[in-house]
Design a protein around this motif. Structure first.
Motif: not given
Ligand code: GTP
Ligand code: GTP
Ligand code: MG
Ligand code: MG
Lengths: 459, 419
Positions: B40, B47, B76, B86, B90, B92, B95, B116, B147, B178, B181, B219-221
């Motif tokens: 990841n 994001d 998230q 977590p 991947l 998902l 949106t 987003g 990141q 966010h 991690d 972080s989601i981890y």
């Molecule tokens: N390393 C890491 N990856 C993350 C974290 N949170 C989310 N991700 C990754 O980021 C990606 C996008 O996550 P989503 O929740 O779909 O992002 P989003 O902001 O809703 O994206 P859109 O719907 O396109 O706007 C996924 O592959 C997650 O696994 C985190 O805390 N750390």
């Protein structure tokens, strides 16, 4: 202390379930329940019209007579497979409390990493984690052949599902099998198709099935060839004693270090190695029936692998077929959480007591059982039932002492022949098993005493 | 630009392959999923986004104009509110349009997941009714991918804050820095400082001081994302002080070290006692304990028992319905840690909430008294929320409470009224 005696907040009414009870009347009620319980258990036995419901003195332990309980068993376990297939990872998670993510730090194993894993008191696994790099493999098959492959109890062979060189992997596997058959033809073989997490969930079962069929076919072909050689040799020298027809006891599992499948496979591997398994199972069943449980799981203390289990008829209706390995996984990762919180090592004992009552659906408890085991008991709802079960599980401990080692085995088994040596609070006196022949186990008098003695710890 | 703190080199997998190859886990609660952690980190996805949180108006005299209060989000959502592990995030889909969901939680939220990639203030393709979106919300959560190159995200955040400050100055702005991690501690703080300065400079250039902007490293981890959400939501709970006082009182009378009121579905804690300092470790272990309970509940508590089973249990010699054989109709649990014998206890409060507390060593023996005190507090809490309880689902699986609702996830929302 004082502030516990009185209601904490301004609100003076205390509701506890449906009954309005203060502490004192609670303990009175409980005393009453305990008396009822003695009735209950014997009534229950009578109703069941069955043999003593609990490991009750010599009757049951007769099964575990000294000669029947085997001494410490040492088992040579070979862990083989291509380099990087995940052998050391699995071993570290199951036996050394690694987290799955910690395994990324493992380097390739050089030659053989030998460890003696004490599993329960009476089983030692001599685990040969054999580095899988080609040079090492060739060495095992040639110079060290006899050394590596003799006296093997179990071979665990690991395939990396991601490997691109399937044919080659299989060829190596067959070479290993041949060597194994040559030196330890009685050995059991477990094939783990590993890293299944890398396969899309929807196709996982399919992919595994295909690979399993392939491995089985290759194994069968190899066995056929070896049989022919065997016949050939025998026809060459007809005077030599004819060996039984060669066959291989082969079991396959799909595994991943990232889910509970690992625990399923390793519990099966261990299952066949545990000495006195039938004794454990019988006693667990007696205990389960006596306390009216729906399920009992016995875990080894470090690995949290399920050593033995018993399920009631109602419990068999549980639709979660993977629950045993799931429980291993849950409790082990809980142990890791605790270790992080307390700052104590992961292999240290992390929790001693657990209770969960979910209203009128079920209740359960897990507790340290013998030195080497934890027990998890799932009960129907009901306070009195629950408390009695806890007491009786505690009381049943001596009957499982043999899980802690051979010395205790001999001791407890011996003393069981003399009724008066049974420690106070053994299941015999505790649950008043009705073995019908009167005598000391007709425990009309001993039961209340026993329960009174333990009352404080319950309340 | 990210500074790895753990693990080895990069894994050469492109995102598409990852999405299709990674596993789905069977036990979200129990499994710790770090497998994709490194992969990841390599994946710098766009994001940024916004989450807006709205809580019910605390004065119940004013009826809710559009029914459910609203939780608008970009980011998230899935991880926190749908209890996904977590790794599953991947899978998902990105949106693509505004998605509306009802949230099964202690407060009745409506979830609007915002794309987003679009700018709601400046986008000809979307005609947004600003009042409809922001009129009722109490907080806006803006997620910045630490990141990624965040300059653009910060710029858009600034635009948004300026818009909101003009028309809706009461809205709390919560910035989630966010995916921290994989970033070293120092680097995290550097980023936070940098982003803070960029926002404050811009705001004071525009003549805005003391805007309610808060920052969280998430972080989601680990548990940080839940902790951050907890803080955001707590700010919106009317009379939080009273809740905290109840818990503080409980801690004092029962000699608890720490007590949390959990929303079981989301593992957000909506209140804690104010005795000790903030303590991430305590939150983590309590939150994991909730997970353990949810797992046990699923395996042993989510399927109906047979009629014969019940008949036998209620027959001789008990002669009592099961309801009278139990001491408490709600889920209750205790776990004694081996070191210093510190117990952790859990008590379901209602369909959504559970009280979880870390007790002082040796206090497990006093459970009966403690339970009585807890009962009193639980009663107080129930009054506080004035939960309108729906009729219990009957059948073998009665006692449907928070823990069961959490694992099933299918229980419909229950109306919540402010006091
Ligand atoms: N390393 C890491 N990856 C993350 C974290 N949170 C989310 N991700 C990754 O980021 C990606 C996008 O996550 P989503 O929740 O779909 O992002 P989003 O902001 O809703 O994206 P859109 O719907 O396109 O706007 C996924 O592959 C997650 O696994 C985190 O805390 N750390
Ligand atoms: N995705 C995935 N990776 C795994 C799994 N099991 C192990 N690994 C990874 O595979 C790599 C190699 O694992 P090892 O256990 O060192 O492999 P080994 O079989 O002992 O290798 P040798 O000692 O060289 O024979 C590590 O980075 C592990 O994290 C699994 O189930 N799934
Ligand atoms: Mg190795
Ligand atoms: Mg999204």
């Amino acid at each position: 202390m004082e502030d516990h005696q009185q209601p904490p907040l301004s609100n003076p009414t205390i509701h506890r379930g449906r009954s309005d009870l203060d502490h004192e009347s609670l303990s009175k009620l409980f005393g009453k329940l305990l008396n009822e319980l003695t009735l209950t258990m014997s009534d229950f036995d009578a109703a069941m019209g069955a043999s003593p419901a609990v490991p009750s003195g010599p009757d049951v332990l007769g099964l575990a007579a000294p000669h029947a309980l085997k001494k410490v068993k040492k088992q040579k376990v070979l862990l083989m497979g291509k380099s990087g297939s995940g052998k050391s990872s699995m071993r570290s998670i199951i036996f050394s409390n690694y987290l799955a993510r910690d395994t990324r730090r493992l380097g390739p194993t050089i030659d053989v990493d030998l460890s003696h894993v004490k599993f329960l008191g009476n089983l030692t696994l001599n685990l040969w984690d054999c580095g899988g790099q080609e040079a090492f493999m060739n060495n095992y098959l040639s110079q060290q052949r006899a050394h590596v492959f003799s006296n093997v109890g179990v071979l665990i062979y690991v395939f990396d599902i991601e490997s691109r060189e399937v044919e080659r992997d299989l060829a190596t596997y067959i070479n290993i099998i041949s060597a194994l058959v040559q030196y330890s033809r009685e050995a059991k073989v477990f094939v783990l198709i590993h890293k299944m997490d890398l396969i899309q969930p929807v196709t996982r079962e399919d992919v595994f099935e295909k690979r399993a069929v392939l491995v089985k076919r290759k194994t069968a072909e190899a066995v056929a060839i070896m049989r022919k050689q065997q016949q050939h040799q025998q026809s060459q020298s007809p005077q030599s004693p004819s060996n039984p027809v060669l066959d291989i006891d082969l079991q396959l599992f799909a595994t991943s270090i990232w889910d509970q499948s690992l625990y399923k496979a390793w519990a099966s591997i261990i299952h066949d190695l545990v000495p006195n398994l039938s004794v454990i199972e019988t006693q667990l069943a007696s205990l389960g029936m006596a306390i009216d449980a729906d399920e009992i799981l016995l875990f080894e203390r470090t690995s949290f692998l399920v050593v033995s289990k018993w399920t009631s008829r109602e419990g068999e209706r549980n639709p979660y077929g993977d629950r045993f390995e799931r429980m291993s996984n849950i409790l082990k990762s809980w142990k890791h959480t605790c270790s992080k919180y307390t700052g104590t090592p992961r292999n240290a004992e992390q929790f001693s007591e657990f209770e969960y009552k979910m209203g009128t659906t079920f209740s359960m408890f897990a507790t340290k059982f013998t030195t080497n085991t934890y027990i998890l008991v799932c009960m129907p709802p009901g306070e009195a039932r629950f408390n009695a079960a806890k007491l009786n599980v505690a009381a049943a401990r001596p009957w499982f002492k043999f899980l802690d080692g051979p010395v205790t085995v001999a001791h407890s088994a011996m003393s069981s022949h003399q009724q008066q040596h049974i420690p106070v609070g053994t299941p015999t006196s505790a649950v008043n098993s009705s073995n019908g022949n009167g005598g000391p186990s007709d425990s009309g008098t001993t039961v209340p005493e026993y329960f009174m003695a333990n009352k404080d710890t319950v309340l | 630009m990210s500074t790895p703190v753990e693990g080895s080199g990069p894994v050469n997998l492109d995102a598409g392959a990852l999405r299709s190859r990674l596993a789905k886990y069977q036990s979200p609660a129990a499994l710790k999923l770090y497998r994709v952690y490194e992969q990841n980190r390599q994946r710098l996805s766009k994001d940024d986004g916004a989450i807006a949180v709205k809580v019910p108006d605390s004065t119940a005299t004013v009826p809710q104009p559009r029914g459910k209060p609203r939780l608008l989000l970009m980011g998230q959502r899935s991880v926190v509110f749908h209890k996904l592990p977590p790794s599953e995030t991947l899978f998902l889909e990105s949106t693509a349009r505004i998605q509306k969901d009802s949230l099964n939680s202690f407060m009745e939220f409506q979830v609007w997941d915002f794309p987003g990639q679009i700018d709601i203030f400046d986008n000809p393709n979307f005609a947004f009714d600003m009042d409809a979106i922001f009129g009722e919300i109490g907080a806006l959560i803006w997620v910045i991918d630490a990141q990624d190159d965040y300059l653009e995200a910060v710029r858009r955040l600034n635009t948004t804050i300026l818009h909101l400050q003009r028309s809706y100055p009461h809205i709390n702005i919560e910035v989630f820095i966010h995916k921290v991690d994989g970033l070293s501690d120092d680097y995290r703080l550097d980023i936070q400082r940098d982003i803070t300065i960029r926002i404050q400079d811009e705001l004071s250039d525009q003549g805005i001081e003391n805007a309610p902007v808060n920052f969280h490293l998430t972080s989601i981890y680990n548990h940080s994302i839940f902790e951050a959400f907890s803080k955001v939501i707590q700010k919106l709970i009317p009379r939080l002080g009273q809740l905290e006082a109840m818990l503080t009182n409980l801690c004092r009378t029962c000699r608890f070290e720490k007590a949390y009121l959990f929303d079981v579905n989301t593992k957000i804690y909506i209140a804690t006692d104010s005795t000790g300092p903030e303590d991430m470790a305590s939150y983590e272990i309590c939150s994991d304990f909730v997970d353990v309970i949810i797992d046990f509940t699923e395996v042993y508590g989510s399927w109906p028992r047979s009629r014969e089973w019940r008949a036998r249990l209620e027959g001789a010699p008990w002669h009592q319905p099961l309801e009278q054989q139990v001491a408490c109709e709600w889920a209750e649990s205790g776990m004694v840690l081996a070191d210093a014998r510190r117990p952790i206890m859990l008590r379901e409060v209602d369909r959504f909430l559970a009280l979880v507390a870390i007790m002082k060593e040796g206090s497990y023996e006093k459970m009966p008294q403690i339970n009585m005190n807890v009962d009193v507090v639980v009663k107080g809490l129930t009054e506080f929320f004035e939960i309108t309880k729906q009729k219990e689902v009957t059948g073998a699986g009665v006692g449907t409470g928070a823990v069961q609702a959490a694992q099933g996830g299918t229980v419909g929302p229950v109306g919540v009224q402010g006091e």
